[in-house]
Design a protein around this motif. Structure first.
Motif, PDB file in Angstrom:
ATOM      1  N   UNK A   1       0.276   0.616  -9.481  1.00  0.00           N
ATOM      2  CA  UNK A   1      -0.238  -0.702  -9.126  1.00  0.00           C
ATOM      3  C   UNK A   1      -0.398  -0.826  -7.606  1.00  0.00           C
ATOM      4  N   UNK A   2       0.603  -0.331  -6.890  1.00  0.00           N
ATOM      5  CA  UNK A   2       0.543  -0.398  -5.424  1.00  0.00           C
ATOM      6  C   UNK A   2      -0.581   0.483  -4.900  1.00  0.00           C
ATOM      7  N   UNK A   3      -0.841   1.576  -5.614  1.00  0.00           N
ATOM      8  CA  UNK A   3      -1.958   2.441  -5.235  1.00  0.00           C
ATOM      9  C   UNK A   3      -3.282   1.671  -5.315  1.00  0.00           C
ATOM     10  N   UNK A   4      -3.412   0.834  -6.330  1.00  0.00           N
ATOM     11  CA  UNK A   4      -4.621  -0.012  -6.456  1.00  0.00           C
ATOM     12  C   UNK A   4      -4.721  -0.995  -5.295  1.00  0.00           C
ATOM     13  N   UNK A   5      -3.566  -1.603  -4.956  1.00  0.00           N
ATOM     14  CA  UNK A   5      -3.543  -2.531  -3.812  1.00  0.00           C
ATOM     15  C   UNK A   5      -3.944  -1.799  -2.537  1.00  0.00           C
ATOM     16  N   UNK A   6      -3.435  -0.579  -2.427  1.00  0.00           N
ATOM     17  CA  UNK A   6      -3.696   0.244  -1.252  1.00  0.00           C
ATOM     18  C   UNK A   6      -5.199   0.448  -1.051  1.00  0.00           C
ATOM     19  N   UNK A   7      -5.888   0.776  -2.151  1.00  0.00           N
ATOM     20  CA  UNK A   7      -7.324   1.004  -2.084  1.00  0.00           C
ATOM     21  C   UNK A   7      -8.105  -0.270  -1.809  1.00  0.00           C
ATOM     22  N   UNK A   8      -7.493  -1.421  -2.161  1.00  0.00           N
ATOM     23  CA  UNK A   8      -8.185  -2.698  -2.024  1.00  0.00           C
ATOM     24  C   UNK A   8      -7.672  -3.513  -0.834  1.00  0.00           C
TER      25      UNK A   8
ATOM     26  N   UNK B   1       0.810  -1.208   0.000  1.00  0.00           N
ATOM     27  CA  UNK B   1       0.000   0.000   0.000  1.00  0.00           C
ATOM     28  C   UNK B   1       0.842   1.256   0.000  1.00  0.00           C
ATOM     29  N   UNK B   2       0.151   2.392  -0.008  1.00  0.00           N
ATOM     30  CA  UNK B   2       0.829   3.682   0.009  1.00  0.00           C
ATOM     31  C   UNK B   2       0.279   4.525   1.149  1.00  0.00           C
ATOM     32  N   UNK B   3       1.140   5.354   1.688  1.00  0.00           N
ATOM     33  CA  UNK B   3       0.707   6.282   2.711  1.00  0.00           C
ATOM     34  C   UNK B   3       1.387   7.618   2.469  1.00  0.00           C
ATOM     35  N   UNK B   4       1.044   8.599   3.279  1.00  0.00           N
ATOM     36  CA  UNK B   4       1.702   9.895   3.227  1.00  0.00           C
ATOM     37  C   UNK B   4       2.382  10.117   4.561  1.00  0.00           C
ATOM     38  N   UNK B   5       3.614  10.562   4.511  1.00  0.00           N
ATOM     39  CA  UNK B   5       4.378  10.807   5.720  1.00  0.00           C
ATOM     40  C   UNK B   5       3.722  11.916   6.538  1.00  0.00           C
ATOM     41  N   UNK B   6       3.786  11.769   7.854  1.00  0.00           N
ATOM     42  CA  UNK B   6       3.256  12.824   8.721  1.00  0.00           C
ATOM     43  C   UNK B   6       4.161  14.049   8.661  1.00  0.00           C
ATOM     44  N   UNK B   7       3.584  15.167   8.365  1.00  0.00           N
ATOM     45  CA  UNK B   7       4.376  16.404   8.319  1.00  0.00           C
ATOM     46  C   UNK B   7       3.694  17.464   9.158  1.00  0.00           C
ATOM     47  N   UNK B   8       2.982  17.040  10.165  1.00  0.00           N
ATOM     48  CA  UNK B   8       2.266  18.006  10.979  1.00  0.00           C
ATOM     49  C   UNK B   8       0.903  18.308  10.401  1.00  0.00           C
TER      50      UNK B   8
END
Ligand SMILES: [Zn+2]
Length: 85
Positions: free
Chosen positions: A44-51, A2-9
């Protein structure tokens, strides 16, 4: 997986990161994307992330890892291609 976004405050969108599930020890970790990670692989990983299945999703949540989904598509494209289009 999957994908995430780093915490930046608060209110700041951070860098795109990979959510990695270790196939040996089943540990979830976050890794930076390498510059040469191919865009189509990331998509592709973005698709996995959503699923992602609910038990993994729950584990990410417990680790305070936000799992990207379809609503993050614009941000994904902005980070990969530098624009929303
Ligand atoms: Zn491991």
């Amino acid at each position: 997986m999957g994908l995430t976004l780093k915490h930046e405050g608060r209110n700041k969108i951070g860098e795109l990161m990979l959510i990695h599930l270790c196939s040996l020890c089943d540990k979830i970790s976050i890794n930076r994307l390498a510059r040469d990670d191919l865009d189509h692989v990331v998509l592709e990983i973005f698709k996995l992330s959503g699923a992602m299945n609910s038990s993994l999703r729950k584990r990410c949540l417990e680790d305070d890892i936000y799992v990207l989904n379809d609503s993050n598509k614009e941000e994904l494209h902005r980070q990969l291609f530098g624009s929303v289009n």
